[in-house]
Design a protein around this motif. Structure first.
Motif, PDB file in Angstrom:
ATOM      1  N   ASP A  51      -3.073   6.872   5.118  1.00 11.10           N
ATOM      2  CA  ASP A  51      -2.688   8.276   5.335  1.00 11.10           C
ATOM      3  C   ASP A  51      -2.443   8.598   6.807  1.00 11.10           C
ATOM      4  O   ASP A  51      -1.840   9.621   7.123  1.00 11.10           O
ATOM      5  CB  ASP A  51      -3.778   9.208   4.789  1.00 11.10           C
ATOM      6  N   ARG A  75     -13.091   2.704   4.345  1.00 10.83           N
ATOM      7  CA  ARG A  75     -12.356   2.061   5.426  1.00 10.83           C
ATOM      8  C   ARG A  75     -13.311   1.315   6.348  1.00 10.83           C
ATOM      9  O   ARG A  75     -14.319   1.856   6.779  1.00 10.83           O
ATOM     10  CB  ARG A  75     -11.591   3.131   6.205  1.00 10.83           C
ATOM     11  N   SER A 131       2.051   3.755  -3.692  1.00 12.88           N
ATOM     12  CA  SER A 131       1.510   5.038  -4.170  1.00 12.88           C
ATOM     13  C   SER A 131       2.054   6.220  -3.367  1.00 12.88           C
ATOM     14  O   SER A 131       1.834   7.378  -3.721  1.00 12.88           O
ATOM     15  CB  SER A 131      -0.016   5.016  -4.084  1.00 12.88           C
ATOM     16  N   LYS A 132       2.774   5.925  -2.267  1.00 15.62           N
ATOM     17  CA  LYS A 132       3.286   6.997  -1.393  1.00 15.62           C
ATOM     18  C   LYS A 132       4.789   7.210  -1.560  1.00 15.62           C
ATOM     19  O   LYS A 132       5.405   7.924  -0.760  1.00 15.62           O
ATOM     20  CB  LYS A 132       3.023   6.640   0.079  1.00 15.62           C
ATOM     21  N   TYR A 182       0.823  -1.221   0.000  1.00 16.64           N
ATOM     22  CA  TYR A 182       0.000   0.000   0.000  1.00 16.64           C
ATOM     23  C   TYR A 182       0.857   1.270   0.000  1.00 16.64           C
ATOM     24  O   TYR A 182       0.356   2.376  -0.205  1.00 16.64           O
ATOM     25  CB  TYR A 182      -0.967   0.002   1.188  1.00 16.64           C
ATOM     26  N   SER A 203      -6.219   3.778   8.048  1.00 16.28           N
ATOM     27  CA  SER A 203      -5.996   4.398   6.738  1.00 16.28           C
ATOM     28  C   SER A 203      -4.498   4.560   6.507  1.00 16.28           C
ATOM     29  O   SER A 203      -3.744   4.896   7.426  1.00 16.28           O
ATOM     30  CB  SER A 203      -6.680   5.765   6.699  1.00 16.28           C
ATOM     31  N   CYS A 212      -5.938   0.042   5.354  1.00 13.52           N
ATOM     32  CA  CYS A 212      -6.820   0.275   4.209  1.00 13.52           C
ATOM     33  C   CYS A 212      -6.086   1.184   3.226  1.00 13.52           C
ATOM     34  O   CYS A 212      -5.712   2.314   3.566  1.00 13.52           O
ATOM     35  CB  CYS A 212      -8.108   0.928   4.707  1.00 13.52           C
ATOM     36  N   ALA A 213      -5.840   0.664   2.025  1.00 17.27           N
ATOM     37  CA  ALA A 213      -5.067   1.421   1.032  1.00 17.27           C
ATOM     38  C   ALA A 213      -5.915   2.504   0.364  1.00 17.27           C
ATOM     39  O   ALA A 213      -5.451   3.605   0.112  1.00 17.27           O
ATOM     40  CB  ALA A 213      -4.502   0.472  -0.001  1.00 17.27           C
ATOM     41  N   SER A 214      -7.151   2.185   0.068  1.00 13.23           N
ATOM     42  CA  SER A 214      -8.007   3.178  -0.602  1.00 13.23           C
ATOM     43  C   SER A 214      -9.462   2.774  -0.440  1.00 13.23           C
ATOM     44  O   SER A 214      -9.775   1.694   0.061  1.00 13.23           O
ATOM     45  CB  SER A 214      -7.658   3.235  -2.089  1.00 13.23           C
ATOM     46  N   GLY A 215     -10.349   3.646  -0.864  1.00 12.56           N
ATOM     47  CA  GLY A 215     -11.782   3.329  -0.809  1.00 12.56           C
ATOM     48  C   GLY A 215     -12.315   3.444   0.601  1.00 12.56           C
ATOM     49  O   GLY A 215     -11.765   4.136   1.451  1.00 12.56           O
TER      50      GLY A 215
END
Length: 459
Positions: A423, A415, A343-344, A340, A421, A410-413
């Motif tokens: 983030d 939670r 993307s970061k 995950y 998350s 949770c990577a996206s969408g």
């Protein structure tokens, strides 16, 4: 019967359904609770000895702290994972290289235990430049009744001695002494990143960015250079050595990994200088994942042989790979540690986290591997069942025998309730160093300045 059950337990390291699975629970945490962490207290290496009775940590302040498993607790299954401070000593001091005008940090980069041969224990510790062999021994008796010395240590005038006494040993409180037996210095131009003891128990290797040296444990004034990848022109330098390790059974074989994601296996019987490898382990890059960061994240931060010597494990930034020594073209298993974060990578590059060097370790039966992540998470992968789990080293679960709850990111969408998350992960909290007891389900996990010990839950 116990040993048979115990063997099975090592194969089922975490709970995910099924009767034989193990739940991990909190045992101890060492270190201060303060949010204000002194730089010197940051743990930089963790290592169990060969029996698992002793656990050593090194820190950025050059100190080595050794913990001992309590003898009475070894029988009580509930408190097997309880370790108390056995010895603390200053292994390295800060130094200054006057020729190069460089400060040499006291930080302990690696600790390696030698197998025990007598009542004393021996370990190697290294900072960036100097390796030391330490003897850790116990004293519980002291001599009394000298003829030429008073009890307080002052010397007597020999002319006043009229009778001869026979000195005797008297019991005293246990003292654990650490004394440096050998100092191996002045052999590395660059920073030492690895030390590994050979299976002959007479020699060891030390690796820096460009060279690997072979030492004899009894000889401090010379070592043999066995790998040298330094180009004649430093502008042509394309890769550096990131880790190196001897094979656990074959004394002539060792591997070293590189910042390009390759692992070279060398045989010292082939030639004195092992610049030509016997095998090259490299996985072709997936073109669909190619990016600006590909080269950085493919750099290998750790390499470890399995206890059996059949496999080796490598850790790069995003994954753990298991290689069969008989197959060079690709790993036999690949485990995503924190996919995950792909993307970061841009923000991880900006805050330098992308250069973090995560280590990895095997359990006693080579059936499970463990490595660290961010947010004080650490990951385990069961090689038999292909199940994996994320656990957290946190003071919130610090009641003895509290069962660790699996964590999910949770990577996206949307939670889910128990998920975290991506983030909200704290990248300042990271687990770089982990160790697994060689014979039992006891693990040591280093967060910044705390050492967490977890064990399997016994019903």
């Amino acid at each position: 019967m116990y040993s048979k059950l115990h063997e099975n337990n090592l194969n089922f390291p975490f709970r995910a359904g099924g009767g034989n699975d193990i739940q991990w629970c909190f045992s101890q945490v060492k270190g201060a609770v303060d949010d204000d962490v002194a730089e010197a207290d940051i743990i930089s290496t963790v290592e169990f000895n060969h029996s698992g009775e002793l656990l050593a940590t090194g820190d950025k302040g050059g100190r080595v702290v050794i913990f001992q498993q309590e003898q009475e607790n070894k029988i009580q299954s509930h408190s097997r994972g309880e370790y108390n401070v056995y010895s603390t000593f200053q292994s390295h001091e800060p130094e200054f290289d006057y020729l190069k005008s460089l400060e040499i940090e006291e930080k302990i980069n690696k600790i390696r235990w030698l197998p025990q041969k007598n009542a004393a224990q021996f370990l190697l510790s290294t900072n960036d430049k100097t390796i030391k062999l330490w003897k850790i021994s116990e004293r519980d008796k002291r001599p009394e009744g000298y003829n030429l010395k008073e009890e307080d240590g002052r010397y007597r005038d020999p002319t006043t001695v009229t009778t001869l006494r026979v000195p005797v040993f008297r019991p005293m409180d246990l003292m654990v002494e650490a004394s440096p037996r050998r100092i191996f210095a002045n052999a590395h131009t660059y920073h030492i990143n690895s030390i590994s003891i050979n299976s002959d128990y007479e020699t060891y290797l030390s690796a820096d960015d460009l060279r690997i040296n072979l030492w004899h444990l009894e000889i401090t004034d010379r070592s043999f250079n066995i790998v040298d990848i330094k180009p004649a022109n430093m502008e042509e330098l394309t890769e550096v050595i990131t880790a190196a390790e001897f094979h656990p059974n074959s004394c002539n074989t060792f591997v070293y990994s590189s910042s390009k994601g390759t692992i070279r296996l060398c045989d010292m019987r082939a030639s004195a200088l092992c610049d030509r490898h016997s095998k090259l382990f490299e996985e072709p890059e997936d073109p669909s994942n190619r990016s600006f960061f590909s080269e950085i994240i493919s750099s290998i931060s750790d390499v470890k042989f399995s206890h059996s010597g059949r496999y080796m494990m490598t850790r790069d930034y995003l994954s753990v790979k298991i290689w069969d020594l008989n197959m060079e073209n690709r790993p036999v298993e690949t485990y995503q540690v924190h996919e995950y974060l792909r993307s970061k990578l841009c923000s991880l590059y900006e805050n330098d986290c992308i250069f973090d060097k995560f280590e990895c370790c095997w359990n006693g039966s080579d059936s499970v591997v463990m490595t660290g992540s961010y947010n004080n998470f650490f990951r385990m992968f069961d090689r038999n069942t292909k199940r994996d789990i994320t656990l957290e080293a946190s003071r919130e679960n610090n009641k003895p025998r509290t069962v660790l709850k699996p964590r999910k990111v949770c990577a996206s969408g949307k939670r889910k309730k128990d998920e975290i998350s991506v983030d909200s992960l704290d990248f300042n909290k990271k687990i770089l160093h982990t160790a697994w007891h060689p014979k039992e389900n006891i693990i040591a996990v280093a967060t910044t300045n705390n050492l967490y010990i977890f064990q399997d839950k016994v019903n």
